[in-house]
Design a protein around this motif. Structure first.
Motif, mmCIF file in Angstrom:
data_model
loop_
_atom_site.group_PDB
_atom_site.id
_atom_site.type_symbol
_atom_site.label_atom_id
_atom_site.label_comp_id
_atom_site.label_asym_id
_atom_site.label_seq_id
_atom_site.Cartn_x
_atom_site.Cartn_y
_atom_site.Cartn_z
ATOM 1 N N GLN A 159 10.858 -7.119 -1.704
ATOM 2 C CA GLN A 159 9.768 -7.559 -2.325
ATOM 3 C C GLN A 159 8.466 -6.864 -1.853
ATOM 4 O O GLN A 159 7.616 -6.148 -2.976
ATOM 5 C CB GLN A 159 9.611 -9.095 -2.346
ATOM 6 C CG GLN A 159 8.172 -9.683 -2.957
ATOM 7 C CD GLN A 159 8.161 -11.168 -3.039
ATOM 8 O OE1 GLN A 159 9.049 -11.774 -2.573
ATOM 9 N NE2 GLN A 159 7.166 -11.575 -3.448
ATOM 10 N N VAL A 160 8.167 -6.763 -0.874
ATOM 11 C CA VAL A 160 6.923 -6.192 -0.132
ATOM 12 C C VAL A 160 6.989 -4.599 -0.594
ATOM 13 O O VAL A 160 5.999 -3.991 -1.190
ATOM 14 C CB VAL A 160 6.607 -6.386 1.123
ATOM 15 C CG1 VAL A 160 5.421 -5.455 1.724
ATOM 16 C CG2 VAL A 160 6.286 -7.899 1.635
ATOM 17 N N ARG A 161 8.093 -3.904 -0.290
ATOM 18 C CA ARG A 161 8.217 -2.599 -0.926
ATOM 19 C C ARG A 161 8.011 -2.203 -2.190
ATOM 20 O O ARG A 161 7.299 -1.350 -2.469
ATOM 21 C CB ARG A 161 9.480 -1.910 -0.296
ATOM 22 C CG ARG A 161 9.616 -1.869 1.154
ATOM 23 C CD ARG A 161 11.125 -1.296 1.482
ATOM 24 N NE ARG A 161 11.324 -1.549 2.812
ATOM 25 C CZ ARG A 161 10.950 -0.542 3.821
ATOM 26 N NH1 ARG A 161 10.188 0.352 3.462
ATOM 27 N NH2 ARG A 161 11.196 -1.042 5.226
ATOM 28 N N ARG A 162 8.490 -3.171 -3.110
ATOM 29 C CA ARG A 162 8.082 -3.181 -4.694
ATOM 30 C C ARG A 162 6.988 -3.200 -5.005
ATOM 31 O O ARG A 162 6.459 -2.554 -5.842
ATOM 32 C CB ARG A 162 9.164 -3.963 -5.149
ATOM 33 C CG ARG A 162 10.834 -3.650 -4.812
ATOM 34 C CD ARG A 162 11.716 -4.603 -5.508
ATOM 35 N NE ARG A 162 11.517 -4.629 -7.249
ATOM 36 C CZ ARG A 162 12.080 -5.535 -7.977
ATOM 37 N NH1 ARG A 162 12.672 -6.550 -7.193
ATOM 38 N NH2 ARG A 162 11.786 -5.657 -9.122
ATOM 39 N N PHE A 175 1.040 2.665 -3.863
ATOM 40 C CA PHE A 175 0.977 3.068 -2.472
ATOM 41 C C PHE A 175 2.407 2.498 -1.678
ATOM 42 O O PHE A 175 2.456 1.581 -1.157
ATOM 43 C CB PHE A 175 -0.098 2.316 -1.859
ATOM 44 C CG PHE A 175 -1.316 2.600 -2.266
ATOM 45 C CD1 PHE A 175 -2.224 3.867 -1.905
ATOM 46 C CD2 PHE A 175 -2.106 2.019 -3.450
ATOM 47 C CE1 PHE A 175 -3.469 4.068 -2.432
ATOM 48 C CE2 PHE A 175 -3.239 2.278 -3.868
ATOM 49 C CZ PHE A 175 -3.822 3.179 -3.555
ATOM 50 N N PRO A 176 3.328 3.417 -1.829
ATOM 51 C CA PRO A 176 4.683 3.182 -1.337
ATOM 52 C C PRO A 176 4.642 2.792 0.103
ATOM 53 O O PRO A 176 3.961 3.504 1.060
ATOM 54 C CB PRO A 176 5.341 4.629 -1.500
ATOM 55 C CG PRO A 176 4.616 5.362 -2.414
ATOM 56 C CD PRO A 176 3.033 4.860 -2.199
ATOM 57 N N THR A 177 5.600 1.643 0.429
ATOM 58 C CA THR A 177 5.517 1.499 2.059
ATOM 59 C C THR A 177 6.346 2.573 2.725
ATOM 60 O O THR A 177 7.708 2.922 2.274
ATOM 61 C CB THR A 177 6.130 0.218 2.046
ATOM 62 O OG1 THR A 177 5.028 -0.746 1.598
ATOM 63 C CG2 THR A 177 6.363 -0.222 3.589
ATOM 64 N N LEU A 178 5.766 2.871 3.760
ATOM 65 C CA LEU A 178 6.683 3.807 4.576
ATOM 66 C C LEU A 178 7.093 3.160 6.001
ATOM 67 O O LEU A 178 8.352 3.525 6.340
ATOM 68 C CB LEU A 178 5.660 5.114 5.451
ATOM 69 C CG LEU A 178 4.806 5.698 4.165
ATOM 70 C CD1 LEU A 178 3.723 6.474 5.005
ATOM 71 C CD2 LEU A 178 5.980 6.655 3.475
#
Length: 182
Positions: free
Chosen positions: A140-143, A150-153
């Motif tokens: 969920q957070v990544r999506r 702002f993609p999660t790294l």
């Protein structure tokens, strides 16, 4: 019994052997405990384990609305206005995420080294966000961060309800007393 585990990157949230990755069994020699929820293999941070089925259900079931706090290192430099869709609830296609509490934070203090490190781009900055959500759907957070550009790294779960990572080294766990709820 309640265990708070600081799960490293690339560890699978299961006790049975996995052909490619380390599992909880490699870190937690305590019999008859089970994860209350899960954390993706490529995510790090707090995982709660217990031998109490009712507690496991209460901590992991969405109807109990346990707030989860995440630290997300995202690609780019969002402004406060860029975070508004996350605060209002973002449509992820298969569901609309409930509004999140989100703010830009400094890189968390005492952050451990991740192996392998995140990919870094010379001319693209990264920013740390703190997100608080009460859902916990798959990735969920990544999506959510990707949806707003702002993609999660790197993703670290810092807290679940009253429990957090403070004082727990990477790959280590602590046994704690359950905190009383009112």
């Amino acid at each position: 019994m309640l265990l708070l585990f600081n799960k490293p990157f690339n560890v699978v949230c299961q006790f049975t052997p996995h052909e490619k990755h380390a599992t909880l069994k490699d870190y937690i020699p305590v019999p008859n405990v089970y994860a209350a929820g899960r954390l993706d293999t490529d995510s790090e941070g707090l995982l709660i384990l217990t031998d109490d089925g009712a507690l496991q259900h209460r901590l992991s079931h969405p109807k109990h609305k346990e707030v989860k706090t995440y630290w997300a290192q995202v690609e780019g430099a969002p402004a406060a206005a860029d975070l508004l869709p996350l605060q209002q609830g973002v449509d992820l296609g298969d569901f609309v995420a409930q509004p999140a509490q989100v703010k830009i934070i400094a890189e968390p203090a005492h952050l451990w080294h991740r192996d392998p490190p995140i990919r870094e781009r010379k001319h693209i900055p990264t920013t740390w966000l703190e997100l608080k959500i009460s859902e916990g759907k798959n990735r969920q957070v990544r999506r959510m961060t990707a949806k707003v550009g702002f993609p999660t790294l790197r993703l670290i779960r810092y807290a679940i309800g009253p429990y957090n990572l403070d004082g727990i080294l990477l790959g280590e766990y602590q046994t704690v007393e359950e905190k009383v709820r009112k």
